[in-house]
Motif scaffolding. Sequence first.
Motif, PDB file in Angstrom:
ATOM      1  N   ILE A 134       0.842  -1.197   0.000  1.00  0.00           N
ATOM      2  CA  ILE A 134       0.000   0.000   0.000  1.00  0.00           C
ATOM      3  C   ILE A 134       0.875   1.245   0.000  1.00  0.00           C
ATOM      4  CG2 ILE A 134      -1.773   1.316   1.240  1.00  0.00           C
ATOM      5  CD1 ILE A 134      -2.758  -1.359   2.402  1.00  0.00           C
ATOM      6  N   THR A 135       0.651   2.097  -0.991  1.00  0.00           N
ATOM      7  CA  THR A 135       1.305   3.400  -1.026  1.00  0.00           C
ATOM      8  C   THR A 135       0.283   4.412  -0.521  1.00  0.00           C
ATOM      9  OG1 THR A 135       2.667   2.742  -2.906  1.00  0.00           O
ATOM     10  CG2 THR A 135       2.466   5.112  -2.463  1.00  0.00           C
ATOM     11  N   THR A 136       0.569   5.005   0.625  1.00  0.00           N
ATOM     12  CA  THR A 136      -0.345   5.971   1.235  1.00  0.00           C
ATOM     13  C   THR A 136       0.028   7.367   0.770  1.00  0.00           C
ATOM     14  OG1 THR A 136      -0.585   4.521   3.145  1.00  0.00           O
ATOM     15  CG2 THR A 136      -1.285   6.809   3.414  1.00  0.00           C
ATOM     16  N   ILE A 137      -0.935   8.022   0.150  1.00  0.00           N
ATOM     17  CA  ILE A 137      -0.744   9.361  -0.412  1.00  0.00           C
ATOM     18  C   ILE A 137      -1.162  10.384   0.654  1.00  0.00           C
ATOM     19  CG2 ILE A 137      -1.370  10.903  -2.317  1.00  0.00           C
ATOM     20  CD1 ILE A 137       0.141   8.289  -3.154  1.00  0.00           C
ATOM     21  N   PRO A 138      -0.368  11.445   0.854  1.00  0.00           N
ATOM     22  CA  PRO A 138      -0.680  12.403   1.921  1.00  0.00           C
ATOM     23  C   PRO A 138      -1.846  13.331   1.571  1.00  0.00           C
ATOM     24  CG  PRO A 138       1.288  13.099   0.764  1.00  0.00           C
ATOM     25  CD  PRO A 138       0.897  11.762   0.195  1.00  0.00           C
ATOM     26  N   VAL A 139      -3.027  12.749   1.582  1.00  0.00           N
ATOM     27  CA  VAL A 139      -4.261  13.488   1.341  1.00  0.00           C
ATOM     28  C   VAL A 139      -5.370  12.771   2.113  1.00  0.00           C
ATOM     29  CG1 VAL A 139      -4.879  12.196  -0.761  1.00  0.00           C
ATOM     30  CG2 VAL A 139      -5.742  14.497  -0.455  1.00  0.00           C
ATOM     31  N   VAL A 160      -1.498  -8.130  10.003  1.00  0.00           N
ATOM     32  CA  VAL A 160      -0.380  -8.103   9.063  1.00  0.00           C
ATOM     33  C   VAL A 160       0.935  -7.916   9.815  1.00  0.00           C
ATOM     34  CG1 VAL A 160      -1.799  -7.191   7.184  1.00  0.00           C
ATOM     35  CG2 VAL A 160      -0.554  -5.607   8.650  1.00  0.00           C
ATOM     36  N   THR A 161       2.006  -8.305   9.157  1.00  0.00           N
ATOM     37  CA  THR A 161       3.351  -8.081   9.666  1.00  0.00           C
ATOM     38  C   THR A 161       4.060  -7.169   8.672  1.00  0.00           C
ATOM     39  OG1 THR A 161       3.424 -10.282  10.649  1.00  0.00           O
ATOM     40  CG2 THR A 161       5.533  -9.165  10.322  1.00  0.00           C
ATOM     41  N   PRO A 162       4.305  -5.910   9.037  1.00  0.00           N
ATOM     42  CA  PRO A 162       5.016  -5.016   8.119  1.00  0.00           C
ATOM     43  C   PRO A 162       6.421  -5.537   7.831  1.00  0.00           C
ATOM     44  CG  PRO A 162       3.933  -3.776   9.849  1.00  0.00           C
ATOM     45  CD  PRO A 162       3.863  -5.224  10.244  1.00  0.00           C
ATOM     46  N   LYS A 163       6.787  -5.535   6.547  1.00  0.00           N
ATOM     47  CA  LYS A 163       8.106  -5.993   6.115  1.00  0.00           C
ATOM     48  C   LYS A 163       8.980  -4.824   5.671  1.00  0.00           C
ATOM     49  CE  LYS A 163       7.568 -10.400   6.633  1.00  0.00           C
ATOM     50  NZ  LYS A 163       8.279 -11.096   7.668  1.00  0.00           N
ATOM     51  N   VAL A 164       8.386  -3.877   4.960  1.00  0.00           N
ATOM     52  CA  VAL A 164       9.107  -2.708   4.457  1.00  0.00           C
ATOM     53  C   VAL A 164       8.229  -1.489   4.664  1.00  0.00           C
ATOM     54  CG1 VAL A 164      10.113  -1.593   2.419  1.00  0.00           C
ATOM     55  CG2 VAL A 164      10.266  -4.079   2.664  1.00  0.00           C
ATOM     56  N   GLN A 165       8.800  -0.457   5.261  1.00  0.00           N
ATOM     57  CA  GLN A 165       8.093   0.806   5.426  1.00  0.00           C
ATOM     58  C   GLN A 165       9.053   1.919   5.022  1.00  0.00           C
ATOM     59  OE1 GLN A 165       6.920   0.932   9.530  1.00  0.00           O
ATOM     60  NE2 GLN A 165       5.270  -0.517   9.253  1.00  0.00           N
ATOM     61  N   ARG A 166       8.596   2.750   4.088  1.00  0.00           N
ATOM     62  CA  ARG A 166       9.455   3.846   3.639  1.00  0.00           C
ATOM     63  C   ARG A 166       8.637   5.121   3.477  1.00  0.00           C
ATOM     64  NH1 ARG A 166      12.578   3.712  -1.215  1.00  0.00           N
ATOM     65  NH2 ARG A 166      10.690   3.307  -2.368  1.00  0.00           N
ATOM     66  N   ILE A 167       9.187   6.215   3.959  1.00  0.00           N
ATOM     67  CA  ILE A 167       8.594   7.520   3.688  1.00  0.00           C
ATOM     68  C   ILE A 167       9.354   8.093   2.496  1.00  0.00           C
ATOM     69  CG2 ILE A 167       8.185   9.844   4.545  1.00  0.00           C
ATOM     70  CD1 ILE A 167       7.983   8.630   7.356  1.00  0.00           C
ATOM     71  N   LEU A 168       8.611   8.433   1.462  1.00  0.00           N
ATOM     72  CA  LEU A 168       9.207   8.925   0.226  1.00  0.00           C
ATOM     73  C   LEU A 168       9.392  10.440   0.277  1.00  0.00           C
ATOM     74  CD1 LEU A 168       7.048   6.782  -2.212  1.00  0.00           C
ATOM     75  CD2 LEU A 168       9.243   6.194  -1.169  1.00  0.00           C
ATOM     76  N   SER A 174       8.290  12.574  -1.623  1.00  0.00           N
ATOM     77  CA  SER A 174       7.031  13.235  -1.974  1.00  0.00           C
ATOM     78  C   SER A 174       6.095  13.363  -0.772  1.00  0.00           C
ATOM     79  CB  SER A 174       6.328  12.442  -3.071  1.00  0.00           C
ATOM     80  OG  SER A 174       5.978  11.153  -2.574  1.00  0.00           O
ATOM     81  N   GLY A 175       6.405  12.639   0.302  1.00  0.00           N
ATOM     82  CA  GLY A 175       5.523  12.600   1.469  1.00  0.00           C
ATOM     83  C   GLY A 175       4.651  11.366   1.509  1.00  0.00           C
ATOM     84  N   ALA A 176       4.622  10.618   0.410  1.00  0.00           N
ATOM     85  CA  ALA A 176       3.883   9.355   0.392  1.00  0.00           C
ATOM     86  C   ALA A 176       4.639   8.318   1.221  1.00  0.00           C
ATOM     87  CB  ALA A 176       3.704   8.859  -1.044  1.00  0.00           C
ATOM     88  N   MET A 177       3.930   7.275   1.627  1.00  0.00           N
ATOM     89  CA  MET A 177       4.548   6.199   2.405  1.00  0.00           C
ATOM     90  C   MET A 177       4.267   4.865   1.726  1.00  0.00           C
ATOM     91  SD  MET A 177       3.403   7.494   6.168  1.00  0.00           S
ATOM     92  CE  MET A 177       1.814   8.110   5.591  1.00  0.00           C
ATOM     93  N   GLU A 178       5.307   4.078   1.554  1.00  0.00           N
ATOM     94  CA  GLU A 178       5.148   2.724   1.033  1.00  0.00           C
ATOM     95  C   GLU A 178       5.232   1.739   2.199  1.00  0.00           C
ATOM     96  OE1 GLU A 178       7.051   2.907  -3.450  1.00  0.00           O
ATOM     97  OE2 GLU A 178       8.222   1.968  -1.866  1.00  0.00           O
ATOM     98  N   CYS A 179       4.313   0.804   2.228  1.00  0.00           N
ATOM     99  CA  CYS A 179       4.334  -0.222   3.270  1.00  0.00           C
ATOM    100  C   CYS A 179       3.996  -1.567   2.627  1.00  0.00           C
ATOM    101  CB  CYS A 179       3.340   0.094   4.381  1.00  0.00           C
ATOM    102  SG  CYS A 179       3.414  -1.090   5.742  1.00  0.00           S
ATOM    103  N   VAL A 180       4.923  -2.496   2.733  1.00  0.00           N
ATOM    104  CA  VAL A 180       4.697  -3.862   2.275  1.00  0.00           C
ATOM    105  C   VAL A 180       4.531  -4.709   3.527  1.00  0.00           C
ATOM    106  CG1 VAL A 180       5.627  -5.823   0.991  1.00  0.00           C
ATOM    107  CG2 VAL A 180       6.100  -3.472   0.217  1.00  0.00           C
ATOM    108  N   SER A 181       3.421  -5.415   3.616  1.00  0.00           N
ATOM    109  CA  SER A 181       3.120  -6.237   4.791  1.00  0.00           C
ATOM    110  C   SER A 181       2.674  -7.620   4.365  1.00  0.00           C
ATOM    111  CB  SER A 181       1.980  -5.610   5.604  1.00  0.00           C
ATOM    112  OG  SER A 181       2.310  -4.315   6.031  1.00  0.00           O
TER     113      SER A 181
END
Length: 179
Positions: free
Chosen positions: A135-140, A157-165, A167-174
């Motif tokens: 899920i890529t969370t868009i800051p809106v 879920v178990t988060p595996k990768v979390q990154r703040i981009l 652009s302000g968006a956040m990627e989370c692979v779980s």
Amino acid sequence: MSKLIYYVAASMDGYIATQQHKLDWLENFTLGDDSTPYDDFYQTIGAVIMGAETYSWIMSNAPNDWPYQNVPAFVMTSRDLPVPLGLNITLLQGDAGAIATKAKQAAKGKDVWLVGGGKTAAYFAEAGELQQLFITTIPVFLGAGVAVLPVSDNVSVTPKVQRILQSGAMECVSDVKRN
């Protein structure tokens, strides 16, 4: 082994589209170079699954540009929807386990992208057939709309990768835990 992956963008308040099924909030947002490239993700995909509303949205908004021409597509529906000639699209309904198995077989060792929508993703999650969320969370904030995963019971879920981009968006692979 093939995984069923729900790869989607969502607003900060958990919606994948507005109440009118519009995506302008997403189309007007630029992710930037540090986001996971779509092409890299798509190269791991051997089949796609989507619900009737997602399919109809694609056909209405890009009628001559089917984005999944090189992989089999499975559309969950109880309606008789039009399917353009020459496209590998199967309309089906029924048990999530049987559909996931069929899609994984068609993917030939690659992963299956659960394109959407939220209700379709929830159907597979509740049946224990969804293995991963990207899920890529868009800051809106949209305030209302189509929910990202409207399950009727807890899905852990178990988060595996979390990154703040940048652009302000956040990627989370779980990984989705089996209950």
